[in-house]
Write a protein that holds these residues in place. Structure first.
Motif, PDB file in Angstrom:
ATOM      1  N   ARG A 131       0.819  -1.212   0.000  1.00 28.23           N
ATOM      2  CA  ARG A 131       0.000   0.000   0.000  1.00 28.23           C
ATOM      3  C   ARG A 131       0.855   1.265   0.000  1.00 28.23           C
ATOM      4  O   ARG A 131       0.603   2.211  -0.754  1.00 28.23           O
ATOM      5  CB  ARG A 131      -0.904  -0.031   1.232  1.00 28.23           C
ATOM      6  CG  ARG A 131      -1.798   1.191   1.397  1.00 28.23           C
ATOM      7  CD  ARG A 131      -2.485   1.142   2.744  1.00 28.23           C
ATOM      8  NE  ARG A 131      -3.308   2.313   2.963  1.00 28.23           N
ATOM      9  CZ  ARG A 131      -3.831   2.652   4.138  1.00 28.23           C
ATOM     10  NH1 ARG A 131      -3.583   1.896   5.194  1.00 28.23           N
ATOM     11  NH2 ARG A 131      -4.571   3.738   4.258  1.00 28.23           N
ATOM     12  N   LYS A 132       1.908   1.294   0.820  1.00 28.37           N
ATOM     13  CA  LYS A 132       2.762   2.475   0.896  1.00 28.37           C
ATOM     14  C   LYS A 132       3.674   2.602  -0.325  1.00 28.37           C
ATOM     15  O   LYS A 132       3.979   3.710  -0.764  1.00 28.37           O
ATOM     16  CB  LYS A 132       3.605   2.412   2.170  1.00 28.37           C
ATOM     17  CG  LYS A 132       2.779   2.505   3.443  1.00 28.37           C
ATOM     18  CD  LYS A 132       3.650   2.352   4.681  1.00 28.37           C
ATOM     19  CE  LYS A 132       2.827   2.401   5.958  1.00 28.37           C
ATOM     20  NZ  LYS A 132       3.668   2.213   7.174  1.00 28.37           N
ATOM     21  N   SER A 133       4.101   1.467  -0.888  1.00 27.22           N
ATOM     22  CA  SER A 133       5.052   1.504  -1.999  1.00 27.22           C
ATOM     23  C   SER A 133       4.391   1.934  -3.298  1.00 27.22           C
ATOM     24  O   SER A 133       5.021   2.593  -4.139  1.00 27.22           O
ATOM     25  CB  SER A 133       5.708   0.127  -2.185  1.00 27.22           C
ATOM     26  OG  SER A 133       6.412  -0.242  -1.019  1.00 27.22           O
ATOM     27  N   TYR A 134       3.111   1.600  -3.493  1.00 27.21           N
ATOM     28  CA  TYR A 134       2.479   1.853  -4.784  1.00 27.21           C
ATOM     29  C   TYR A 134       1.207   2.691  -4.650  1.00 27.21           C
ATOM     30  O   TYR A 134       0.375   2.708  -5.555  1.00 27.21           O
ATOM     31  CB  TYR A 134       2.157   0.510  -5.461  1.00 27.21           C
ATOM     32  CG  TYR A 134       3.372  -0.372  -5.574  1.00 27.21           C
ATOM     33  CD1 TYR A 134       3.552  -1.461  -4.722  1.00 27.21           C
ATOM     34  CD2 TYR A 134       4.355  -0.106  -6.508  1.00 27.21           C
ATOM     35  CE1 TYR A 134       4.679  -2.275  -4.799  1.00 27.21           C
ATOM     36  CE2 TYR A 134       5.493  -0.904  -6.611  1.00 27.21           C
ATOM     37  CZ  TYR A 134       5.647  -1.983  -5.752  1.00 27.21           C
ATOM     38  OH  TYR A 134       6.760  -2.770  -5.851  1.00 27.21           O
ATOM     39  N   ASN A 135       1.054   3.409  -3.523  1.00 29.72           N
ATOM     40  CA  ASN A 135      -0.047   4.351  -3.332  1.00 29.72           C
ATOM     41  C   ASN A 135      -1.407   3.681  -3.545  1.00 29.72           C
ATOM     42  O   ASN A 135      -2.306   4.244  -4.183  1.00 29.72           O
ATOM     43  CB  ASN A 135       0.100   5.548  -4.280  1.00 29.72           C
ATOM     44  CG  ASN A 135       1.359   6.348  -3.999  1.00 29.72           C
ATOM     45  OD1 ASN A 135       1.758   6.519  -2.850  1.00 29.72           O
ATOM     46  ND2 ASN A 135       2.002   6.828  -5.057  1.00 29.72           N
ATOM     47  N   ASP A 137      -4.575   2.938  -1.857  1.00 28.00           N
ATOM     48  CA  ASP A 137      -5.234   3.412  -0.637  1.00 28.00           C
ATOM     49  C   ASP A 137      -5.926   2.277   0.107  1.00 28.00           C
ATOM     50  O   ASP A 137      -5.791   2.151   1.329  1.00 28.00           O
ATOM     51  CB  ASP A 137      -6.244   4.498  -0.983  1.00 28.00           C
ATOM     52  CG  ASP A 137      -5.562   5.735  -1.547  1.00 28.00           C
ATOM     53  OD1 ASP A 137      -6.216   6.492  -2.272  1.00 28.00           O
ATOM     54  OD2 ASP A 137      -4.356   5.928  -1.258  1.00 28.00           O
ATOM     55  N   GLU A 157      -7.886  -3.537  -5.423  1.00 25.95           N
ATOM     56  CA  GLU A 157      -7.284  -2.247  -5.069  1.00 25.95           C
ATOM     57  C   GLU A 157      -8.271  -1.134  -5.443  1.00 25.95           C
ATOM     58  O   GLU A 157      -8.824  -1.118  -6.552  1.00 25.95           O
ATOM     59  CB  GLU A 157      -5.963  -2.037  -5.829  1.00 25.95           C
ATOM     60  CG  GLU A 157      -4.962  -3.132  -5.595  1.00 25.95           C
ATOM     61  CD  GLU A 157      -3.722  -2.971  -6.464  1.00 25.95           C
ATOM     62  OE1 GLU A 157      -3.252  -3.977  -7.013  1.00 25.95           O
ATOM     63  OE2 GLU A 157      -3.255  -1.830  -6.622  1.00 25.95           O
ATOM     64  N   ALA A 159      -9.131   3.270  -4.663  1.00 23.36           N
ATOM     65  CA  ALA A 159      -8.687   4.541  -4.094  1.00 23.36           C
ATOM     66  C   ALA A 159      -9.766   5.103  -3.172  1.00 23.36           C
ATOM     67  O   ALA A 159     -10.962   5.040  -3.471  1.00 23.36           O
ATOM     68  CB  ALA A 159      -8.378   5.541  -5.204  1.00 23.36           C
TER      69      ALA A 159
END
Length: 479
Positions: A131-135, A137, A157, A159
Motif C-alpha cells: 500500500r505504501k510503496s504503490y499508493n 489506498d 485495489e 482509491a
C-alpha cells in the motif's frame, strides 16, 4: 396513554417493514449480480479467459482500479490474471510485492482488509508495504476455496473508499461458485509434462498405495540416488575448450613501402615453396628504373665527353654521379625482385591475412601481411580453469573432439602445464599442452577449436556434483 402510543408504534412498524423489504431487495440484487458473474466465468473455455472475466467483472462491480487473481503453485502464489490487462511482466517488483500480499492472506486463510475498521489480529505487513510503496489506498484480499482446499487469492485495489466485509462476502460467494471451474480449466491449461505427472501419480498410487504416494516414490528414488552418488565411483573428466596449434609459424612482412596489387591466396589455403602469394604494385618502381637507366646513359656520355676534352674534374664528378645512379638502380631492381612475395616453405597453411579486400591499400615496410603455419608437429592446447587445474596431472590421457568433425575423438597425453595463468573470458586458465597418441588426420589445421576432456581419476557422483560449490564456499567463508 395507550391511544396516544398507538400511532407511534404503527410508524415504527411500517419503517421496520420497509427496511426489511429494502434489505431483501438489496440481497436479491446482490445475489443476481453474483450469479451473473459466476455464469460468465463458468462459460469460459480457457483458464486465461476465465481469469480475465472474473477480475474484470469484480473490478466493475466493486469500482476497483485493479483486481488480481493469484493461483497457488507449490505453496506459492503466482499472479495469473489482472483486470483489463492482457499481458504483464512477472518479474516486475510490483508483481512480486503483490504476490507477497496474496501469500499473506493465503497463509492466514482469511480475508484481509486494509485499512481495517475493526481491531483484528491478522498480520498485514505485506499489505501495508504494498500500500505504501504503490499508493494503493485500500486493499482487499480474499482466499479462493474449493471445498476444504485453498487454491488461490483475489486481491482488489481501490482509491479512497475502503472495502467492507460485504465486499469480501460477495467475492467469497463468486469464487465459491467458480472455483471448481477455474481449477478444471487450470489443470487443462497445464503443459504436457504436468499432466503426465498427474497421470503418473495415479498409476503409482495403485502400486504404492493411496496415502503419500509421491512421498514414498520420491523417498525410494532419493535413497537409491544417495547410495549411488556416495558409493559408486565414476570416471571424472575435466571439460575445457581446446585449440590446435603448431610451433612453426612463419610471418611474411612488407619488404618496402608500397601498395597491394594482387593477392593469390586467402586464409585456409595450402601453399607450397615458390608459390606466389601476393604482388605489390610495380608501376612506380618500373618508372623509376627507366628514369635511372636514362640517367645512367646520360652520365656515361658526360664521362666520355669529359675524357675527350681532357676535363679531369668534370669526369670525376660525372663518375660519382654514375656510381650514385647505379646504386639507386640496384635498389630499385632489388625492390622489383621482392615485389612478388613467394612462399618459402612446403605444405603450409595460411592462417591470417585476408588481403583480397585490401587491393590497392598502402602497406608500410615491415608490416605483417600474411601468417602461415606448417602442417606438421600439431598439438592441442587445452585451457583448463584454475578451479580444475589441481585435478590435472602430467601424463594424464584425454579426448579431443574438433568442431568441424564432432563425431570423431582423438586421444592425447598431457605433456606440459604452463605455470602461468592467462585470462580468457574473464576467467583464469592454465594452458595444458597435449601430444597426440595417434597419427593425426590430414584435415587437421592449426587454429581449429573443440572440446577436450582430460581424465582426472575416479570420483563419486556426489564429489563431481558438489566439489566446485564446496570449494567456493570454503573460499568465501574461511576465517
Amino acid at each position: 396513554m395507550s391511544n396516544q402510543n398507538t400511532p407511534i408504534e404503527s410508524d415504527k412498524l411500517i419503517k421496520a417493514l420497509q427496511g426489511a423489504l429494502n434489505s431483501s431487495n438489496k440481497k436479491i440484487v446482490q445475489l443476481t449480480s453474483v450469479l451473473d458473474m459466476a455464469r460468465k466465468v463458468n462459460e469460459a473455455d480457457k483458464f486465461k479467459t476465465a481469469g480475465l472475466a472474473l477480475t474484470g467483472e469484480l473490478a466493475d462491480k466493486l469500482h476497483a482500479e485493479r483486481v488480481s487473481l493469484g493461483w497457488l503453485k507449490h505453496d506459492y502464489i503466482q499472479i495469473k490474471s489482472i483486470s483489463h490487462t492482457d499481458r504483464f511482466e512477472k518479474k516486475m517488483q510490483i508483481i512480486q510485492d503483490l504476490e507477497a500480499a496474496m501469500e499473506e492472506a493465503y497463509e492466514q486463510d482469511a480475508a484481509i482488509l486494509v485499512p481495517s475498521t475493526e481491531n483484528r489480529t491478522l498480520s498485514v505487513r505485506a499489505h501495508e508495504h504494498y500500500r505504501k510503496s504503490y499508493n494503493a489506498d485500500c486493499l482487499l484480499s480474499v482466499p479462493i476455496r474449493n471445498g476444504d482446499e485453498t487454491i488461490g487469492v483475489i486481491t482488489c485495489e481501490r482509491a479512497k473508499q475502503p472495502f467492507s466485509d460485504i465486499d469480501a462476502t460477495e467475492i467469497h460467494l463468486v469464487t465459491t461458485l467458480t472455483s471448481a471451474r477455474l481449477k478444471e480449466l487450470y489443470q487443462k491449461s497445464s503443459w504436457f509434462g504436468v499432466r503426465l505427472a498427474r497421470k503418473t501419480r495415479k498409476a503409482l498410487g495403485k502400486l504404492l498405495g493411496f496415502d503419500h504416494t509421491w512421498a514414498k516414490f520420491f523417498g525410494i528414488l532419493a535413497i537409491g540416488f544417495i547410495l549411488f552418488a556416495t558409493l559408486v565411483p565414476l570416471q571424472y573428466k575435466v571439460n575445457s575448450p581446446a585449440i590446435l596449434k603448431t610451433d612453426k609459424i612463419i610471418y611474411l612482412t612488407a619488404p618496402f613501402d608500397g601498395y597491394i596489387d594482387s593477392v593469390s591466396v586467402k586464409p585456409g589455403d595450402i601453399v607450397y615453396k615458390g608459390q606466389m602469394l601476393l604482388r605489390l604494385d610495380q608501376k612506380e618502381l618500373k618508372l623509376e628504373e627507366a628514369n635511372l637507366l636514362a640517367e645512367e646513359q646520360n652520365n656515361r656520355r658526360e664521362i666520355q665527353k669529359a675524357q675527350a676534352d681532357r676535363q679531369l674534374a668534370d669526369m670525376r664528378i660525372h663518375q660519382a654521379r654514375l656510381s650514385q645512379t647505379l646504386a639507386k638502380l640496384q635498389t630499385v631492381r632489388y625492390k622489383l625482385s621482392k615485389s612478388e612475395i613467394l612462399a618459402t616453405v612446403d605444405s603450409a597453411i595460411i592462417i591470417e591475412g585476408d588481403l583480397q579486400k585490401k587491393l590497392g591499400a598502402p602497406v608500410r615496410q615491415g608490416s605483417e601481411l600474411i601468417q602461415m603455419a606448417l602442417i606438421e608437429n600439431i598439438y592441442v592446447e587445452v585451457d583448463v580453469n584454475e578451479v580444475e587445474i589441481e585435478n590435472i596431472r602430467l601424463g594424464s590421457d584425454g579426448l579431443l573432439a574438433v568442431k568441424s568433425h564432432p563425431e570423431q575423438t582423438f586421444t592425447f597425453r598431457s605433456d606440459r602445464i604452463n605455470p602461468t595463468a592467462t585470462v580468457k573470458d574473464q576467467e583464469n586458465t592454465f594452458p595444458v599442452r597435449g601430444e597426440f597418441n595417434q597419427k593425426i588426420p590430414g584435415w587437421f589445421r592449426p587454429g581449429m577449436t573443440g572440446i577436450a576432456k582430460i581424465y582426472a581419476g575416479k570420483k563419486t557422483l556426489w564429489w563431481i556434483l558438489t566439489h566446485q560449490a564446496i570449494d567456493f564456499l570454503r573460499l568465501k567463508l574461511w576465517w
